[in-house]
Design a protein around this motif. Structure first.
Motif, PDB file in Angstrom:
ATOM      1  N   LEU A 210      59.657  79.482  28.846  1.00 40.79           N
ATOM      2  CA  LEU A 210      59.183  79.833  30.187  1.00 40.79           C
ATOM      3  C   LEU A 210      58.343  81.108  30.224  1.00 40.79           C
ATOM      4  O   LEU A 210      58.119  81.665  31.298  1.00 40.79           O
ATOM      5  CB  LEU A 210      60.381  79.985  31.131  1.00 40.79           C
ATOM      6  N   GLY A 211      57.868  81.557  29.071  1.00 40.19           N
ATOM      7  CA  GLY A 211      57.117  82.802  29.025  1.00 40.19           C
ATOM      8  C   GLY A 211      55.920  82.839  29.954  1.00 40.19           C
ATOM      9  O   GLY A 211      55.652  83.843  30.616  1.00 40.19           O
ATOM     10  N   GLY A 212      55.171  81.752  30.051  1.00 39.66           N
ATOM     11  CA  GLY A 212      53.974  81.734  30.883  1.00 39.66           C
ATOM     12  C   GLY A 212      54.237  81.567  32.359  1.00 39.66           C
ATOM     13  O   GLY A 212      53.320  81.715  33.180  1.00 39.66           O
ATOM     14  N   VAL A 213      55.472  81.267  32.722  1.00 41.12           N
ATOM     15  CA  VAL A 213      55.800  81.032  34.130  1.00 41.12           C
ATOM     16  C   VAL A 213      55.895  82.343  34.910  1.00 41.12           C
ATOM     17  O   VAL A 213      55.509  82.414  36.077  1.00 41.12           O
ATOM     18  CB  VAL A 213      57.122  80.238  34.238  1.00 41.12           C
ATOM     19  N   VAL A 214      56.414  83.377  34.258  1.00 40.47           N
ATOM     20  CA  VAL A 214      56.575  84.670  34.918  1.00 40.47           C
ATOM     21  C   VAL A 214      55.240  85.409  34.856  1.00 40.47           C
ATOM     22  O   VAL A 214      54.967  86.192  33.945  1.00 40.47           O
ATOM     23  CB  VAL A 214      57.693  85.496  34.261  1.00 40.47           C
ATOM     24  N   ALA A 215      54.382  85.131  35.839  1.00 39.82           N
ATOM     25  CA  ALA A 215      53.023  85.669  35.856  1.00 39.82           C
ATOM     26  C   ALA A 215      52.528  85.732  37.296  1.00 39.82           C
ATOM     27  O   ALA A 215      53.035  85.017  38.167  1.00 39.82           O
ATOM     28  CB  ALA A 215      52.101  84.780  35.016  1.00 39.82           C
ATOM     29  N   PRO A 216      51.537  86.584  37.570  1.00 45.28           N
ATOM     30  CA  PRO A 216      50.981  86.642  38.928  1.00 45.28           C
ATOM     31  C   PRO A 216      50.368  85.300  39.325  1.00 45.28           C
ATOM     32  O   PRO A 216      49.708  84.646  38.516  1.00 45.28           O
ATOM     33  CB  PRO A 216      49.905  87.732  38.821  1.00 45.28           C
ATOM     34  N   TYR A 217      50.582  84.906  40.565  1.00 41.10           N
ATOM     35  CA  TYR A 217      49.990  83.671  41.069  1.00 41.10           C
ATOM     36  C   TYR A 217      48.494  83.895  41.286  1.00 41.10           C
ATOM     37  O   TYR A 217      48.076  84.995  41.679  1.00 41.10           O
ATOM     38  CB  TYR A 217      50.665  83.282  42.385  1.00 41.10           C
ATOM     39  N   PRO A 218      47.652  82.883  41.041  1.00 41.81           N
ATOM     40  CA  PRO A 218      46.200  83.066  41.211  1.00 41.81           C
ATOM     41  C   PRO A 218      45.838  83.557  42.615  1.00 41.81           C
ATOM     42  O   PRO A 218      46.169  82.916  43.612  1.00 41.81           O
ATOM     43  CB  PRO A 218      45.648  81.664  40.947  1.00 41.81           C
ATOM     44  N   SER A 219      45.163  84.679  42.680  1.00 45.35           N
ATOM     45  CA  SER A 219      44.862  85.298  43.976  1.00 45.35           C
ATOM     46  C   SER A 219      43.940  84.443  44.829  1.00 45.35           C
ATOM     47  O   SER A 219      44.013  84.480  46.065  1.00 45.35           O
ATOM     48  CB  SER A 219      44.239  86.678  43.761  1.00 45.35           C
ATOM     49  N   GLN A 220      43.067  83.648  44.192  1.00 43.38           N
ATOM     50  CA  GLN A 220      42.126  82.831  44.958  1.00 43.38           C
ATOM     51  C   GLN A 220      42.820  81.703  45.718  1.00 43.38           C
ATOM     52  O   GLN A 220      42.221  81.083  46.600  1.00 43.38           O
ATOM     53  CB  GLN A 220      41.038  82.250  44.041  1.00 43.38           C
ATOM     54  N   LEU A 221      44.088  81.460  45.397  1.00 44.66           N
ATOM     55  CA  LEU A 221      44.842  80.408  46.079  1.00 44.66           C
ATOM     56  C   LEU A 221      45.697  80.961  47.218  1.00 44.66           C
ATOM     57  O   LEU A 221      46.399  80.202  47.885  1.00 44.66           O
ATOM     58  CB  LEU A 221      45.743  79.670  45.080  1.00 44.66           C
ATOM     59  N   MET A 222      45.624  82.278  47.440  1.00 43.44           N
ATOM     60  CA  MET A 222      46.429  82.921  48.475  1.00 43.44           C
ATOM     61  C   MET A 222      45.546  83.516  49.562  1.00 43.44           C
ATOM     62  O   MET A 222      44.334  83.605  49.412  1.00 43.44           O
ATOM     63  CB  MET A 222      47.301  84.024  47.851  1.00 43.44           C
ATOM     64  N   ARG A 223      46.176  83.920  50.647  1.00 40.50           N
ATOM     65  CA  ARG A 223      45.463  84.630  51.706  1.00 40.50           C
ATOM     66  C   ARG A 223      46.408  85.628  52.372  1.00 40.50           C
ATOM     67  O   ARG A 223      47.632  85.501  52.304  1.00 40.50           O
ATOM     68  CB  ARG A 223      44.915  83.667  52.752  1.00 40.50           C
ATOM     69  N   VAL A 224      45.806  86.615  53.022  1.00 41.64           N
ATOM     70  CA  VAL A 224      46.555  87.568  53.834  1.00 41.64           C
ATOM     71  C   VAL A 224      46.483  87.090  55.273  1.00 41.64           C
ATOM     72  O   VAL A 224      45.397  86.789  55.789  1.00 41.64           O
ATOM     73  CB  VAL A 224      45.966  88.989  53.728  1.00 41.64           C
ATOM     74  N   LEU A 225      47.630  87.010  55.929  1.00 43.94           N
ATOM     75  CA  LEU A 225      47.684  86.586  57.324  1.00 43.94           C
ATOM     76  C   LEU A 225      47.467  87.808  58.202  1.00 43.94           C
ATOM     77  O   LEU A 225      48.297  88.722  58.236  1.00 43.94           O
ATOM     78  CB  LEU A 225      49.034  85.937  57.625  1.00 43.94           C
ATOM     79  N   ALA A 226      46.356  87.827  58.903  1.00 43.41           N
ATOM     80  CA  ALA A 226      45.929  89.030  59.623  1.00 43.41           C
ATOM     81  C   ALA A 226      46.964  89.531  60.619  1.00 43.41           C
ATOM     82  O   ALA A 226      47.214  90.727  60.735  1.00 43.41           O
ATOM     83  CB  ALA A 226      44.607  88.764  60.335  1.00 43.41           C
ATOM     84  N   ASP A 227      47.598  88.616  61.354  1.00 45.31           N
ATOM     85  CA  ASP A 227      48.526  89.050  62.399  1.00 45.31           C
ATOM     86  C   ASP A 227      49.976  88.736  62.075  1.00 45.31           C
ATOM     87  O   ASP A 227      50.850  88.835  62.922  1.00 45.31           O
ATOM     88  CB  ASP A 227      48.154  88.401  63.736  1.00 45.31           C
ATOM     89  N   GLY A 228      50.227  88.321  60.826  1.00 49.48           N
ATOM     90  CA  GLY A 228      51.591  88.004  60.442  1.00 49.48           C
ATOM     91  C   GLY A 228      52.042  86.633  60.885  1.00 49.48           C
ATOM     92  O   GLY A 228      53.187  86.255  60.684  1.00 49.48           O
ATOM     93  N   SER A 229      51.141  85.844  61.480  1.00 54.79           N
ATOM     94  CA  SER A 229      51.510  84.508  61.937  1.00 54.79           C
ATOM     95  C   SER A 229      51.549  83.550  60.764  1.00 54.79           C
ATOM     96  O   SER A 229      51.028  83.822  59.692  1.00 54.79           O
ATOM     97  CB  SER A 229      50.506  84.007  62.975  1.00 54.79           C
ATOM     98  N   VAL A 230      52.187  82.417  60.971  1.00 54.25           N
ATOM     99  CA  VAL A 230      52.292  81.416  59.914  1.00 54.25           C
ATOM    100  C   VAL A 230      51.586  80.150  60.360  1.00 54.25           C
ATOM    101  O   VAL A 230      51.789  79.708  61.479  1.00 54.25           O
ATOM    102  CB  VAL A 230      53.775  81.110  59.609  1.00 54.25           C
TER     103      VAL A 230
END
Length: 212
Positions: free
Chosen positions: A192-212
């Motif tokens: 599982l060595g490669g599993v513990v790693a940062p998730y790709p940032s291009q697949l994430m976003r910041v929610l501006a107002d904390g909404s879901v």
């Protein structure tokens, strides 16, 4: 350190996402909403997915694994601390869970938060929320163990990716890819060595107002 996350999906949606077979019994405790760390006096709970033979099952556990640490004022006095985020993977305390597949779990999430570095106009550090737009429900890499109050869990953290680091440069939760779920629950730790790693940032976003 992530000490607040959300699960706003219904139980049936969570169970279907993680391959739990129907029928799904209705549960009035879902959606769970905001999840906070457990405490010595007031326990707080979250949902986790564990292996059940060849299947998986949804369980409710306390978020925060109790451990005994010396008091800063008097090292001879041991205090109970509830650990929510697991970063030191070489610690013997965590290794016993990490190296035992049956002690690993999936922690369902719809979004998670981190505090920013600089205080806002009100003098408080702002809370920023993150999600994965292509995955309405995703999972942190979790571990769990039995305790005197019942089962308790925490989840692994790692280096922050490019979207998290400007806000919280210390760490971010380990977000698993869909095809890593079964590996996390069943594989040996050495695989599982490669599993513990940062998730790709291009697949994430910041929610501006904390909404879901």
């Amino acid at each position: 350190m992530c000490n607040r996350y959300r699960l706003t999906a219904k139980q049936a949606e969570v169970m279907a996402t993680f391959g739990i077979r129907p029928p799904y019994e209705p549960d009035e405790t879902f959606p769970v909403g905001d999840i906070f760390p457990t405490g010595k006096k007031t326990p707080f709970y979250g949902a986790v997915i564990v292996k059940d033979g060849d299947d998986r099952r949804l369980e409710r556990m306390e978020w925060g694994v109790p451990t005994q640490l010396p008091s800063k004022r008097d090292p001879s006095v041991k205090l109970t601390k509830y650990v929510t985020n697991v970063r030191n993977l070489s610690s013997s305390f965590w290794r016993s869970m990490l190296t035992t597949p049956a002690r690993r779990c999936l922690v369902p999430v719809t979004s998670f938060s981190e505090y920013g570095i600089a205080p806002g106009e009100d003098g408080k550090k702002p809370l920023h929320w993150f999600d994965v737009p292509s995955r309405p429900i995703f999972a942190f890499a979790g571990i769990w163990r039995p305790t005197e109050r019942g089962n308790a869990y925490g989840f692994l953290t790692t280096e922050p990716n490019a979207i998290v680091v400007p806000i919280h440069p210390k760490a971010m939760p380990v977000i698993l890819h869909d095809d890593d779920y079964e590996r996390w629950l069943t594989a040996s730790w050495d695989e599982l060595g490669g599993v513990v790693a940062p998730y790709p940032s291009q697949l994430m976003r910041v929610l501006a107002d904390g909404s879901v």
